[in-house]
Scaffold this motif. Structure first.
Motif, PDB file in Angstrom:
ATOM      1  N   TYR A  13       0.690  -1.101  -0.002  1.00 48.54           N
ATOM      2  CA  TYR A  13      -0.200  -0.095  -0.198  1.00 48.54           C
ATOM      3  C   TYR A  13       0.967   1.150   0.094  1.00 48.54           C
ATOM      4  O   TYR A  13       0.415   2.216  -0.540  1.00 48.54           O
ATOM      5  N   TYR A  14       1.925   1.123   0.547  1.00 55.57           N
ATOM      6  CA  TYR A  14       3.152   2.360   0.351  1.00 55.57           C
ATOM      7  C   TYR A  14       3.212   2.617  -0.930  1.00 55.57           C
ATOM      8  O   TYR A  14       3.101   3.693  -1.251  1.00 55.57           O
ATOM      9  N   TYR A  15       3.585   1.568  -1.997  1.00 48.22           N
ATOM     10  CA  TYR A  15       4.039   1.854  -3.179  1.00 48.22           C
ATOM     11  C   TYR A  15       2.803   2.123  -3.870  1.00 48.22           C
ATOM     12  O   TYR A  15       2.917   2.673  -5.110  1.00 48.22           O
ATOM     13  N   ALA A  16       1.594   1.672  -3.669  1.00 49.14           N
ATOM     14  CA  ALA A  16       0.351   1.675  -4.393  1.00 49.14           C
ATOM     15  C   ALA A  16       0.042   3.230  -4.084  1.00 49.14           C
ATOM     16  O   ALA A  16      -0.404   4.117  -5.071  1.00 49.14           O
ATOM     17  N   GLY A  17       0.314   3.827  -2.872  1.00 51.22           N
ATOM     18  CA  GLY A  17       0.130   5.201  -2.671  1.00 51.22           C
ATOM     19  C   GLY A  17       1.094   6.215  -3.682  1.00 51.22           C
ATOM     20  O   GLY A  17       0.655   7.305  -4.055  1.00 51.22           O
ATOM     21  N   LEU A  18       2.457   5.725  -3.878  1.00 49.60           N
ATOM     22  CA  LEU A  18       3.472   6.602  -4.479  1.00 49.60           C
ATOM     23  C   LEU A  18       2.896   6.542  -5.908  1.00 49.60           C
ATOM     24  O   LEU A  18       3.222   7.479  -6.624  1.00 49.60           O
ATOM     25  N   THR A  19       2.248   5.252  -6.367  1.00 46.32           N
ATOM     26  CA  THR A  19       2.214   5.283  -7.845  1.00 46.32           C
ATOM     27  C   THR A  19       0.775   5.712  -8.069  1.00 46.32           C
ATOM     28  O   THR A  19       0.356   5.450  -9.407  1.00 46.32           O
ATOM     29  N   HIS A  20      -0.129   5.676  -6.955  1.00 47.79           N
ATOM     30  CA  HIS A  20      -1.523   6.033  -7.564  1.00 47.79           C
ATOM     31  C   HIS A  20      -1.987   4.726  -8.240  1.00 47.79           C
ATOM     32  O   HIS A  20      -2.708   4.509  -9.348  1.00 47.79           O
ATOM     33  N   SER A  21      -1.732   3.909  -7.491  1.00 54.38           N
ATOM     34  CA  SER A  21      -2.242   2.305  -8.066  1.00 54.38           C
ATOM     35  C   SER A  21      -3.154   1.377  -7.126  1.00 54.38           C
ATOM     36  O   SER A  21      -3.257   1.872  -5.973  1.00 54.38           O
ATOM     37  N   LEU A  22      -3.746   0.462  -7.787  1.00 56.46           N
ATOM     38  CA  LEU A  22      -4.413  -0.490  -6.891  1.00 56.46           C
ATOM     39  C   LEU A  22      -3.433  -1.787  -6.476  1.00 56.46           C
ATOM     40  O   LEU A  22      -2.732  -2.267  -7.216  1.00 56.46           O
ATOM     41  N   VAL A  23      -3.882  -2.327  -5.482  1.00 58.80           N
ATOM     42  CA  VAL A  23      -3.096  -3.310  -4.780  1.00 58.80           C
ATOM     43  C   VAL A  23      -3.874  -4.709  -5.373  1.00 58.80           C
ATOM     44  O   VAL A  23      -5.158  -4.608  -4.987  1.00 58.80           O
ATOM     45  N   ALA A  24      -3.182  -5.384  -6.227  1.00 56.24           N
ATOM     46  CA  ALA A  24      -4.080  -6.883  -6.679  1.00 56.24           C
ATOM     47  C   ALA A  24      -3.882  -7.836  -5.978  1.00 56.24           C
ATOM     48  O   ALA A  24      -2.585  -8.204  -5.706  1.00 56.24           O
ATOM     49  N   GLY A  25      -4.724  -8.442  -5.439  1.00 55.61           N
ATOM     50  CA  GLY A  25      -4.731  -9.576  -4.590  1.00 55.61           C
ATOM     51  C   GLY A  25      -4.411 -10.825  -5.215  1.00 55.61           C
ATOM     52  O   GLY A  25      -4.610 -11.087  -6.347  1.00 55.61           O
ATOM     53  N   THR A  26      -3.637 -11.965  -4.562  1.00 54.90           N
ATOM     54  CA  THR A  26      -3.378 -13.099  -4.985  1.00 54.90           C
ATOM     55  C   THR A  26      -4.226 -14.311  -4.690  1.00 54.90           C
ATOM     56  O   THR A  26      -3.742 -15.597  -5.024  1.00 54.90           O
ATOM     57  N   GLY A  27      -5.056 -14.177  -4.041  1.00 53.23           N
ATOM     58  CA  GLY A  27      -5.894 -15.300  -3.464  1.00 53.23           C
ATOM     59  C   GLY A  27      -6.848 -16.038  -4.464  1.00 53.23           C
ATOM     60  O   GLY A  27      -7.290 -15.347  -5.210  1.00 53.23           O
ATOM     61  N   ASN A  28      -6.670 -17.187  -4.237  1.00 49.33           N
ATOM     62  CA  ASN A  28      -7.501 -17.971  -5.207  1.00 49.33           C
ATOM     63  C   ASN A  28      -8.921 -18.537  -4.419  1.00 49.33           C
ATOM     64  O   ASN A  28      -9.010 -18.258  -3.104  1.00 49.33           O
ATOM     65  N   LYS A  29      -9.931 -19.255  -4.981  1.00 50.77           N
ATOM     66  CA  LYS A  29     -11.016 -19.562  -4.629  1.00 50.77           C
ATOM     67  C   LYS A  29     -11.106 -20.473  -3.264  1.00 50.77           C
ATOM     68  O   LYS A  29     -11.791 -20.158  -2.300  1.00 50.77           O
ATOM     69  N   VAL A  30     -10.233 -21.366  -3.406  1.00 53.86           N
ATOM     70  CA  VAL A  30      -9.892 -22.285  -2.104  1.00 53.86           C
ATOM     71  C   VAL A  30      -9.589 -21.636  -0.875  1.00 53.86           C
ATOM     72  O   VAL A  30      -9.998 -21.508   0.058  1.00 53.86           O
ATOM     73  N   GLU A  31      -8.446 -20.825  -1.159  1.00 51.70           N
ATOM     74  CA  GLU A  31      -8.016 -19.990   0.036  1.00 51.70           C
ATOM     75  C   GLU A  31      -9.036 -19.057   0.650  1.00 51.70           C
ATOM     76  O   GLU A  31      -9.155 -18.842   1.729  1.00 51.70           O
ATOM     77  N   ASP A  32      -9.716 -18.114  -0.510  1.00 53.77           N
ATOM     78  CA  ASP A  32     -10.352 -17.086  -0.056  1.00 53.77           C
ATOM     79  C   ASP A  32     -11.837 -17.492   0.511  1.00 53.77           C
ATOM     80  O   ASP A  32     -12.116 -16.818   1.451  1.00 53.77           O
ATOM     81  N   PHE A  33     -12.424 -18.311  -0.128  1.00 51.13           N
ATOM     82  CA  PHE A  33     -13.758 -18.512   0.173  1.00 51.13           C
ATOM     83  C   PHE A  33     -13.942 -20.081   0.911  1.00 51.13           C
ATOM     84  O   PHE A  33     -15.050 -20.361   1.122  1.00 51.13           O
ATOM     85  N   GLY A  34     -12.929 -21.015   0.798  1.00 48.97           N
ATOM     86  CA  GLY A  34     -13.267 -22.356   1.072  1.00 48.97           C
ATOM     87  C   GLY A  34     -12.458 -22.473   2.541  1.00 48.97           C
ATOM     88  O   GLY A  34     -13.428 -22.786   3.485  1.00 48.97           O
ATOM     89  N   VAL A  35     -11.280 -22.474   2.647  1.00 51.42           N
ATOM     90  CA  VAL A  35     -10.481 -22.914   3.909  1.00 51.42           C
ATOM     91  C   VAL A  35     -10.057 -21.399   4.606  1.00 51.42           C
ATOM     92  O   VAL A  35      -9.549 -21.325   5.726  1.00 51.42           O
ATOM     93  N   GLY A  36     -10.067 -20.325   4.161  1.00 53.65           N
ATOM     94  CA  GLY A  36      -9.756 -18.933   4.894  1.00 53.65           C
ATOM     95  C   GLY A  36      -8.290 -19.223   4.974  1.00 53.65           C
ATOM     96  O   GLY A  36      -7.675 -18.612   6.081  1.00 53.65           O
ATOM     97  N   PHE A  37      -7.382 -19.509   4.064  1.00 52.86           N
ATOM     98  CA  PHE A  37      -5.974 -19.769   4.185  1.00 52.86           C
ATOM     99  C   PHE A  37      -5.031 -18.577   3.794  1.00 52.86           C
ATOM    100  O   PHE A  37      -4.579 -18.435   2.788  1.00 52.86           O
ATOM    101  N   TYR A  38      -5.249 -17.412   4.524  1.00 54.87           N
ATOM    102  CA  TYR A  38      -4.693 -16.250   4.366  1.00 54.87           C
ATOM    103  C   TYR A  38      -4.742 -15.476   5.633  1.00 54.87           C
ATOM    104  O   TYR A  38      -5.321 -15.984   6.722  1.00 54.87           O
ATOM    105  N   THR A  39      -3.914 -14.467   5.668  1.00 55.32           N
ATOM    106  CA  THR A  39      -3.864 -13.658   6.804  1.00 55.32           C
ATOM    107  C   THR A  39      -4.812 -12.376   6.841  1.00 55.32           C
ATOM    108  O   THR A  39      -4.751 -11.575   5.735  1.00 55.32           O
ATOM    109  N   LYS A  40      -5.795 -12.320   7.635  1.00 56.04           N
ATOM    110  CA  LYS A  40      -6.649 -11.213   7.653  1.00 56.04           C
ATOM    111  C   LYS A  40      -5.738  -9.758   7.817  1.00 56.04           C
ATOM    112  O   LYS A  40      -4.966  -9.595   8.584  1.00 56.04           O
ATOM    113  N   TYR A  41      -5.999  -8.934   6.800  1.00 57.19           N
ATOM    114  CA  TYR A  41      -5.252  -7.487   7.084  1.00 57.19           C
ATOM    115  C   TYR A  41      -3.674  -7.768   6.674  1.00 57.19           C
ATOM    116  O   TYR A  41      -2.937  -7.027   6.497  1.00 57.19           O
ATOM    117  N   GLY A  42      -3.545  -9.142   5.794  1.00 59.87           N
ATOM    118  CA  GLY A  42      -2.269  -9.187   5.478  1.00 59.87           C
ATOM    119  C   GLY A  42      -2.384  -9.513   3.845  1.00 59.87           C
ATOM    120  O   GLY A  42      -2.622  -8.519   3.100  1.00 59.87           O
TER     121      GLY A  42
END
Length: 269
Positions: free
Chosen positions: A131-160
């Motif tokens: 988000y620091y670099y997104a702010g510097l470049t006026h860009s969006l942070v693109a997430g890399t989570g897939n369906k199983v991780e994001d909506f199946g088993v929640g295999f990711y860090t909240k606010y990470g």
């Protein structure tokens, strides 16, 4: 078990890249920032972003990272830069920041709990950097989570790694992400590597942590959403299904909206 054919994968890749381009234009931003880890999800996501033609900033953010992960990330970014002139890289060595954080916080005798908390801290330090670099470049942070991780088993860090602006591959199963990776020309070193979140500074894989492979978890996720007779499960299927249900239930706090305490109207009269 890929659910889309090679021709479909190419069409899906085109669709996602157009979706990203349209979203960025409507949001009036310049481009995208992506954390590249050396894994298939970030490789596919960064490539899809690169295909928009907008500026893409690939961040390498090692924290005591295994050499093989660092090498795969570098190989992928090198290939992207050669193919897409809109792609650039930024190395952000977060190891000193992580060590400073460790020295500043209190730790307990429960080493497993400390290790997990520090693993999540790594993901949150990376989110902050993105988000620091997104702010510097006026860009969006693109997430890399897939369906199983994001909506199946929640295999990711909240606010990470869960802290993103757009989620281009979150409706794709892991097998489908691999299908896109093959048509997009992701390096074989990434396609053949065992998936890992790289948050513990060792060689443990996602399967080591989850207790099941992504193919197995995809089966469980699909099965949970349909009528099924548990008596027909093999012993392994029963084990995998129990793993899936346990993780899905435990991680609902990640997948559901943050609860808001709604104040009854009579308090406001």
């Amino acid at each position: 078990m890929s659910k889309i054919s090679t021709p479909q994968a190419a069409a899906v890749a085109d669709y996602i890249s157009k979706w990203l381009l349209d979203y960025a234009k409507n949001a009036k931003v310049n481009g995208f920032v992506v954390g590249v880890s050396g894994g298939i999800d970030s490789a596919v996501t960064s490539t899809l972003c690169a295909r928009t033609g907008l500026p893409v900033y690939c961040l390498e953010m090692p924290i005591h990272q295994h050499e093989s992960q660092v090498n795969r990330a570098a190989e992928h970014i090198d290939a992207l830069i050669q193919k897409y002139p809109n792609v650039s890289r930024q190395l952000v060595d977060l190891t000193p920041v992580f060590e400073s954080f460790k020295s500043a916080v209190t730790q307990t005798d429960d080493q497993a709990t400390v290790d997990l908390s520090l693993a999540n801290t790594r993901a949150r330090l990376r989110m902050t950097s993105l988000y620091y670099y997104a702010g510097l470049t006026h860009s969006l942070v693109a997430g890399t989570g897939n369906k199983v991780e994001d909506f199946g088993v929640g295999f990711y860090t909240k606010y990470g790694d869960g802290g993103v602006d757009v989620s281009p591959i979150a409706d794709l199963y892991k097998s489908e992400v691999y299908a896109l990776g093959r048509v997009l020309g992701v390096p074989n070193s990434i396609l053949e590597a065992a998936p890992t979140d790289g948050l513990f500074g060792d060689s443990r894989t996602d399967e080591d942590q989850l207790g099941a492979s992504y193919d197995e978890l995809e089966w469980a996720m699909e099965t949970s959403g349909s009528a099924h007779d548990p008596s027909t499960f093999t012993e392994r299927q029963a084990t995998v299904f129990a793993i899936y249900k346990r993780l899905n239930n435990a991680n609902q706090h990640k997948m559901n909206p943050i609860p808001v305490c709604e104040i009854p109207a009579h308090f406001k009269k």
